[in-house]
Write an enzyme that holds these catalytic residues in place. Structure first.
Site, PDB file in Angstrom:
ATOM      1  N   HIS A 192       0.870  -1.179   0.000  1.00  0.00           N
ATOM      2  CA  HIS A 192       0.000   0.000   0.000  1.00  0.00           C
ATOM      3  C   HIS A 192       0.911   1.234   0.000  1.00  0.00           C
ATOM      4  O   HIS A 192       1.985   1.205   0.612  1.00  0.00           O
ATOM      5  CB  HIS A 192      -0.844  -0.043   1.275  1.00  0.00           C
ATOM      6  CG  HIS A 192      -1.949   0.954   1.331  1.00  0.00           C
ATOM      7  ND1 HIS A 192      -1.742   2.272   1.666  1.00  0.00           N
ATOM      8  CD2 HIS A 192      -3.280   0.825   1.123  1.00  0.00           C
ATOM      9  CE1 HIS A 192      -2.910   2.906   1.658  1.00  0.00           C
ATOM     10  NE2 HIS A 192      -3.851   2.059   1.324  1.00  0.00           N
ATOM     11  N   LYS A 213     -11.169  -0.781   9.741  1.00  0.00           N
ATOM     12  CA  LYS A 213     -11.446  -1.951   8.901  1.00  0.00           C
ATOM     13  C   LYS A 213     -11.874  -3.142   9.747  1.00  0.00           C
ATOM     14  O   LYS A 213     -12.091  -4.236   9.234  1.00  0.00           O
ATOM     15  CB  LYS A 213     -10.196  -2.324   8.093  1.00  0.00           C
ATOM     16  CG  LYS A 213      -9.765  -1.245   7.096  1.00  0.00           C
ATOM     17  CD  LYS A 213      -8.534  -1.691   6.337  1.00  0.00           C
ATOM     18  CE  LYS A 213      -7.699  -0.547   5.816  1.00  0.00           C
ATOM     19  NZ  LYS A 213      -8.182   0.027   4.566  1.00  0.00           N
TER      20      LYS A 213
END
Ligand SMILES: Cc1ncc(COP(=O)(O)O)c(C=O)c1O
Lengths: 122, 409
Positions: free
Chosen positions: B113, B216
């Protein structure tokens, strides 16, 4: 209203003026890094300041590709000075479909290439 | 399972398949945060009055919950941040200033990421260090055959995701940690896509640092955690300065507070941390075995269904034991934005784009993908809704799928 209308899909399938212009007076490359849309516009301008040939290359989604094709059709045979002043409304009228804010970026990328075409490359 | 616990899922017909970006929140989390603001709101570690003591106790109780969640030895090893990005920036700054010299190397993977790549780029530029990358196969799995050579003398830091967010590929972090340990190289694990899904034990893993986000895993946005081994955290300099992280301040210098406060400058996201505590409790009550089992049932159904659509190509390994919860795919000839927009018209929320992993997609020569990602509350009905939407994509673009001049993949 479905944004994937026949007209949009036709332009996506067979974009008008697709291809490079060998003797272009101006070219401009623009990318949208968030989705990978990537277009280069080429125009030829007469001594009288009229666009008399247009081309574009690149790849993108249906909306941006159709926008590029519709815009290429529209600006051909117009005075460059007028085209450089195009607002986003002109592009949205050409497309004639409602767009959510995230898709505006797709729709306006080709216009960005055209209205910046006389500026020095980035 | 448990969709009824989630107000947003309960009141819409939305097939929420963008869980890798963020999860929905159960009522228990919303209630905990509202209750905190309604009954206990005060700043922490400051007031002499009872309310502040209560707020501090509630905040610190979540630190203990978090310690238990990942099996850390001590709460001094648990640092609250605003998210995985903040945690990775904290570690990149503090670790790099402590270990990096010119020509040293930070070892990463090409699939990180951007938040586990760009902070290291910034530090590499600052200290004259270099980035190197573990080799990756075309199915996006890491090729660890040459790992021993990749961990050469100049490598001073290793950082990688446990589960890659763009593809769902599970990396063999155990092997990497073991080999790095033999050479005393610290390893930072970006666990943003794994802590929500599976039970992790940092002492069994023997990792030096583990970073993730609360949002998340059913928690609120603006929360995250850095785990660091005490021995490391004691040696590292603070990153951000401000209130709470200091012990004594003079005009020209200051001394640092004890762990973990040395790394928590300023007023933290107190209500957010309270919400994170409620999320951890919610997940632990369901049980991580159950969470993983429910997610896997829907995930395998998703992969099975996508395999029946011959106009869809799924990225990543075919071996399902090397995958987790994410299916990133392309429909050759149709741009992911067009796919996602048609899916939206069918009330299916997926992500389309580069998923904050531009170098990975560049290496795969794909401009963008569509990504569906599941969590335990998804059902096979959500997947059926996705499949209906994808069939619509096919019928809309049928006849346009083999074009080569645009959107070609
Ligand atoms: C693997 C991975 N690392 C880091 C992040 C960054 O997390 P956040 O945006 O919550 O800081 C994400 C989330 O998108 C992720 O999936």
């Amino acid at each position: 209203m479905d944004i994937y209308q026949e007209q949009i899909l036709e332009h996506y399938k067979e974009p008008h003026h697709f291809g490079e212009l060998a003797n272009a007076s101006y070219t401009r490359h623009e990318v949208n890094t968030s989705c990978g849309d990537d277009f280069t516009f080429f125009i030829h301008v007469t001594d009288a300041g009229i666009i008399d040939a247009v081309g574009f290359t690149g790849q993108g989604c249906a909306i941006s590709t159709a926008a590029a094709s519709l815009l290429a059709d529209d600006i051909n045979h117009k005075p460059l000075a007028a085209v450089l002043e195009y607002s986003s409304d002109v592009m949205l009228n050409l497309l004639g479909i409602p767009l959510v804010p995230t898709r505006l970026k797709c729709a306006l990328l080709p216009l960005q290439a055209v209205t910046r075409i006389t500026q020095p490359p980035l | 399972m448990n969709q009824a616990d989630f107000p947003l899922l309960n009141t819409t017909h939305l097939a929420w398949l963008d869980n890798a970006a963020t999860s929905q929140k159960p009522q228990a989390v919303l209630t905990a945060m509202t209750d905190f603001y309604s009954t206990t709101n005060a700043n922490v570690h400051r007031g002499i009055y009872r309310l502040s003591e209560q707020a501090t106790a509630a905040y610190e109780a979540v630190r203990e919950q978090t310690r238990q969640l990942i099996g850390a030895a001590s709460t001094t090893e648990i640092i609250f941040t605003s998210g995985a990005t903040a945690g990775l920036n904290l570690l990149a700054n503090a670790l790099s200033s402590y270990v990096l010299k010119p020509d040293d190397v930070i070892l990463l993977t090409p699939a990180e990421h951007h938040s586990n790549l760009v902070p290291w780029q910034l530090q590499a530029a600052r200290y004259g260090a270099k980035l190197e990358f573990l080799p990756m196969r075309t199915d996006t799995t890491l090729d660890l055959a040459t790992l021993a050579n990749r961990l050469h003398d100049r490598v001073k830091l290793v950082a990688l995701a446990h589960i890659a967010n763009a593809t769902g590929t599970v990396h063999d972090i155990q092997t990497i940690i073991q080999q790095a340990r033999q050479r005393s190289i610290p390893v930072v694990i970006d666990a943003a896509q794994s802590v929500p899904h599976r039970s992790i034990n940092v002492q069994q893993l023997d990792c030096d640092f583990l970073v993730w986000s609360g949002h998340k895993m059913c928690g609120p946005t603006g929360t995250g955690v850095v785990y660091g081994k005490q021995a490391w955290l004691e040696q590292l300099p603070p990153w951000q300065g401000g209130g709470n992280m200091i012990r004594t301040v003079f005009l020209d210098h200051a001394t640092w507070n004890d762990l973990p406060y040395k790394f928590e400058a300023g007023t933290p996201n107190i209500a957010g941390v309270i919400g994170l505590g409620a999320a951890i409790k919610y997940l632990q009550t369901l049980g991580f075995d159950q969470i993983q089992a429910s997610t896997e049932t829907v995930y395998h159904y998703l992969l099975d269904q996508l395999a029946t659509l011959d106009f869809v190509q799924v990225l990543g390994p075919t071996d399902r034991t090397q995958r987790s919860s994410i299916a990133s795919f392309v429909v050759p000839g149709v741009h992911p934005h067009d796919v996602a927009q048609i899916l939206d018209q069918h009330n299916v929320a997926v992500r389309a784009g580069h998923h904050c992993a531009q170098p990975l997609l560049r290496q795969l020569a794909i401009p963008a993908t569509t990504r569906a990602s599941v969590y335990f509350y998804n059902t096979t009905a959500d997947i059926d809704q996705l499949v209906i939407g994808l069939k619509q994509v096919y019928s809309t673009f049928h006849g346009y799928l083999s074009r080569t001049n645009s959107g070609a993949l």
